[in-house]
Design a protein around this motif. Sequence first.
Motif, PDB file in Angstrom:
ATOM      1  N   UNK A   1       6.205   3.603 -10.694  1.00  0.00           N
ATOM      2  CA  UNK A   1       5.051   4.450 -10.392  1.00  0.00           C
ATOM      3  C   UNK A   1       3.739   3.688 -10.525  1.00  0.00           C
ATOM      4  N   UNK A   2       3.630   2.826 -11.526  1.00  0.00           N
ATOM      5  CA  UNK A   2       2.387   2.073 -11.684  1.00  0.00           C
ATOM      6  C   UNK A   2       2.209   1.055 -10.560  1.00  0.00           C
TER       7      UNK A   2
ATOM      8  N   UNK B   1       2.819  -2.208 -14.492  1.00  0.00           N
ATOM      9  CA  UNK B   1       4.152  -2.059 -13.910  1.00  0.00           C
ATOM     10  C   UNK B   1       5.085  -3.131 -14.460  1.00  0.00           C
ATOM     11  N   UNK B   2       4.604  -4.357 -14.535  1.00  0.00           N
ATOM     12  CA  UNK B   2       5.419  -5.435 -15.087  1.00  0.00           C
ATOM     13  C   UNK B   2       5.755  -5.181 -16.558  1.00  0.00           C
ATOM     14  N   UNK B   3       4.770  -4.727 -17.311  1.00  0.00           N
ATOM     15  CA  UNK B   3       4.996  -4.472 -18.743  1.00  0.00           C
ATOM     16  C   UNK B   3       6.055  -3.396 -18.942  1.00  0.00           C
ATOM     17  N   UNK B   4       5.949  -2.281 -18.219  1.00  0.00           N
ATOM     18  CA  UNK B   4       6.951  -1.218 -18.344  1.00  0.00           C
ATOM     19  C   UNK B   4       8.335  -1.711 -17.914  1.00  0.00           C
ATOM     20  N   UNK B   5       8.369  -2.497 -16.829  1.00  0.00           N
ATOM     21  CA  UNK B   5       9.652  -2.996 -16.352  1.00  0.00           C
ATOM     22  C   UNK B   5      10.334  -3.891 -17.363  1.00  0.00           C
ATOM     23  N   UNK B   6       9.557  -4.762 -18.001  1.00  0.00           N
ATOM     24  CA  UNK B   6      10.127  -5.649 -19.024  1.00  0.00           C
ATOM     25  C   UNK B   6      10.609  -4.861 -20.237  1.00  0.00           C
ATOM     26  N   UNK B   7       9.821  -3.856 -20.661  1.00  0.00           N
ATOM     27  CA  UNK B   7      10.235  -3.039 -21.801  1.00  0.00           C
ATOM     28  C   UNK B   7      11.537  -2.309 -21.514  1.00  0.00           C
ATOM     29  N   UNK B   8      11.676  -1.823 -20.271  1.00  0.00           N
ATOM     30  CA  UNK B   8      12.901  -1.112 -19.901  1.00  0.00           C
ATOM     31  C   UNK B   8      14.121  -2.016 -20.043  1.00  0.00           C
ATOM     32  N   UNK B   9      14.003  -3.242 -19.536  1.00  0.00           N
ATOM     33  CA  UNK B   9      15.132  -4.170 -19.609  1.00  0.00           C
ATOM     34  C   UNK B   9      15.455  -4.499 -21.065  1.00  0.00           C
TER      35      UNK B   9
ATOM     36  N   UNK C   1      13.688  -7.235 -10.078  1.00  0.00           N
ATOM     37  CA  UNK C   1      13.838  -8.071  -8.883  1.00  0.00           C
ATOM     38  C   UNK C   1      12.925  -7.585  -7.765  1.00  0.00           C
ATOM     39  N   UNK C   2      12.854  -6.289  -7.609  1.00  0.00           N
ATOM     40  CA  UNK C   2      12.011  -5.719  -6.555  1.00  0.00           C
ATOM     41  C   UNK C   2      10.541  -6.032  -6.800  1.00  0.00           C
ATOM     42  N   UNK C   3      10.106  -5.903  -8.043  1.00  0.00           N
ATOM     43  CA  UNK C   3       8.708  -6.186  -8.360  1.00  0.00           C
ATOM     44  C   UNK C   3       8.349  -7.642  -8.055  1.00  0.00           C
ATOM     45  N   UNK C   4       9.257  -8.552  -8.421  1.00  0.00           N
ATOM     46  CA  UNK C   4       9.003  -9.969  -8.155  1.00  0.00           C
ATOM     47  C   UNK C   4       9.054 -10.258  -6.655  1.00  0.00           C
ATOM     48  N   UNK C   5       9.989  -9.620  -5.946  1.00  0.00           N
ATOM     49  CA  UNK C   5      10.076  -9.828  -4.504  1.00  0.00           C
ATOM     50  C   UNK C   5       8.799  -9.381  -3.818  1.00  0.00           C
ATOM     51  N   UNK C   6       8.300  -8.212  -4.186  1.00  0.00           N
ATOM     52  CA  UNK C   6       7.082  -7.685  -3.574  1.00  0.00           C
ATOM     53  C   UNK C   6       5.885  -8.577  -3.864  1.00  0.00           C
TER      54      UNK C   6
END
Length: 861
Positions: free
Chosen positions: A426-427, A436-444, A464-469
């Motif tokens: 969402x971010x 968005x990156x911070x939330x994604x890393x925390x989730x993993x 992966x999607x965030x890095x691809x984009x």
Amino acid sequence: MELVERDYALQRLRDARALAQQGTGRTALVYGEAGIGKTSLVRCLAFEHSEGRVLVGGCEALFSPRPLGPFYDIADAFTTRTRNLLGREGRRAELFASLLTDLQELDGTTLLVLEDLHWADAATLDLVKYLARRIERVRALLVLTYRDDELDARHPLRLLCGDLPSDVAVRVPLLPLTETAVANMARQTGRSSEGLFAATGGNPFFVTEALSGEGLPASVRDAVLARAGRQTPAVRELLDLAAVVPARIDVSLVQALLSPRDEDVAAALASGLLFAQDGTYAYRHELARISMEQALPAPVASALHARLLGHLESLGDKIPMARLVHHAAGAGDCTSVMKYAPKAAADAAAHGAHCDAAWLYGKALAHAGDLPDAARADLLERYAYQCYLTSQIDTAIASCQSALAIWRKLEDKRQEGHLLRWLSRLHWFIGRNSEADAYGNLAVQLLESIHADDELAWALSNRAQMHMLAGRTAEAVTWGTRAIAMAEKQGNTEVLAHALNNVGTARCVRRHADGKEMLKRSLEIAIAHGYGEHVARAYANLTSSAVTTRDYPEGQWYISQASAYFNERDLDSWSQYVVAYQTRLDFEQGRWDAAGQLASQLLTRCDVTPVARIPALTVLARIRLRRGDPGGNDLLEEVTELACATGELQRLAPVASARAEAAWLRGDEVDDDPIVSQTCRLAEELHDTRALGELLFWRHWMGEDWPETADIEAPYALQRNGQWQDAALAWQSVGCPYERALALMEGDEYGINEALATLSALEASATIKRCRDTLHRNGVRGMARGPRASTSANPAGLTLRELQILALLTQGLSNTEIAGRLARSEKTVEHHVSAVLRKLDARSRGEAVAQAGRLGLAQPH
């Protein structure tokens, strides 16, 4: 039926029906303000329709409309298969196709009327769009009525109507009556017409109500209430009950709640407010019902809603949830709202009515009261997802954060990780990439610590999607490879399709052969399992990757495949993205007129997402800038703001290149644009050879030296090495005439003349002027000038285009080669060559060249 001043409108509908009777279906849009006579007009058409069926369904003014409500009204006309599909979750494509087949197989010509579409739910509008786009295959006239004055610019119905092809859609606007018609109506009733037209504005319903009342009312509400006020208490009770039920109320329901005497029913009908039809009572006009409903004291209205709710509940599961929610909310019954709203929301979501689902979940949350924490968190998540689908991202984030707080309180780590992953997604949508990156890393991190592998696979694919984009290929591959392995181990085909798409796209845009194969595999899995969103995403990324890597034939092929898929499923948001890349493909291949027209059409829509607006705006801005047309700089500023908000190289690079080129066209000597500089550094950091090459090219043309060690796209590397002829051939091989012309501009006199001819064919007047200025400053004189506006400047009377053709004939080029240079079809070139031969009185191309030399036309003037 007697209609006043509606002869032309009725004839338009009759003509459309006649075409339908001949086997070519049509859609008729009948629209105007409330009370203008839409229903009366359509009833008149239906009354005289004798060949085939008349099917009439209507939308209701419920708090949240029932998904596909109008089609439930006419369900008995369809096959058992279609009726069974009406309420089935996830079967929209089958339902739409089945209903279309039923219409095709009905005997005679079908008149399908759908009324009050301004109240329609999203699923109904999707089905209407599906039918309207295919109506030519059916012996049917699809009549849609709606109030156009109640549609704002973003209303989905306005977008639907704007999309309909003019050759199959008949628009029938209804205007107010003239003052003469109003006077005639008054005369027929023996009433005075003084002040009547001014008070009613010529609205037929208002006129009728005013003429039936005692004197001229201040408003239609006064006229309706005056008529109702003359009724007995028993009749008024019936009128009040009918007023709180939108559209119509079943006779059986009235009998169960009121048991009215026959004479009271007769009096209600005789009042002119109600009429009876097909086992229901309805107000003669929705305006009258609303006037009565709004006049009810709050306690009376609440009590009526409560009585209706209680009786409908006693009837079991056959009552639509949306109606139960409507009466529960009207009664102020929080318990019942909580009981029915989530179910109605789920039903709406299953039918694709995501806006209605979001509203219903929001209504449930407003009445949640003492709901247990876990149930509240679940409701918040459902609400957030529907808001995400309907672009209410800020609301979705707030709802997710509330749910996250609950799961943390309950110490449910799995759900916490799930919410963190969603907050990452969402971010990203609102351009807050660092969060968005911070939330994604925390989730993993969290999901890895508790070994929640099912959720972890999604979290890995999200990273992966965030890095691809963001264009970070290595990181996208690392995260995506883990997600792929985990998904294959779990047998989770949806995560597998998602992750393969991410890794495949990341590698494909960096020209790795296996990337395309991964994308194709993602597409195959998504098609096999019916993952519509993932199919659409695969087509979109295959298209954008092909265009970005300049594999234009493959890009065009995927565009055609994607269009066929989207047309059958009406996936507009994805189809708009593919259309945006069609504009870019046309632009880069020199078809500027087609690109500009398509981009302009796309940008007129107000529902186009930023990722589709950015390429379309960029293309349109660059065409205008290169041709010296007005508005280019304004478009460039608009798209710059959109691209910068994303922070992604794939959005920024074309915009930064456009800004650099615009600076060169203005004659700027120094490139001090921070957006260009930052994007250049980002392209170098991410090893994007195309983006870096184009940016460095424009910087070089503004006086900077080429960086010798920069890894750039092959044609630009040739230009850096001074190999302008090889660069021009390289650009020609991939089909980029403008870039080829700019490479030739760095060559000898022959190359420069050819470049100017190509730029003239593209009508790039601003570019030509800038090139000439540069040549003159460098002391170059006598270069061929672009063709002038008048054909009288040459003895043979050749047109501008014919002069360009002649110049290329003198170079010994074939029609195919000329077509490639000018970005025109061979057929068009053949016509031009014939015209040149005729005007020069030449029997062959050689004679034409010789004659041109004698007349001094060997080069364009």
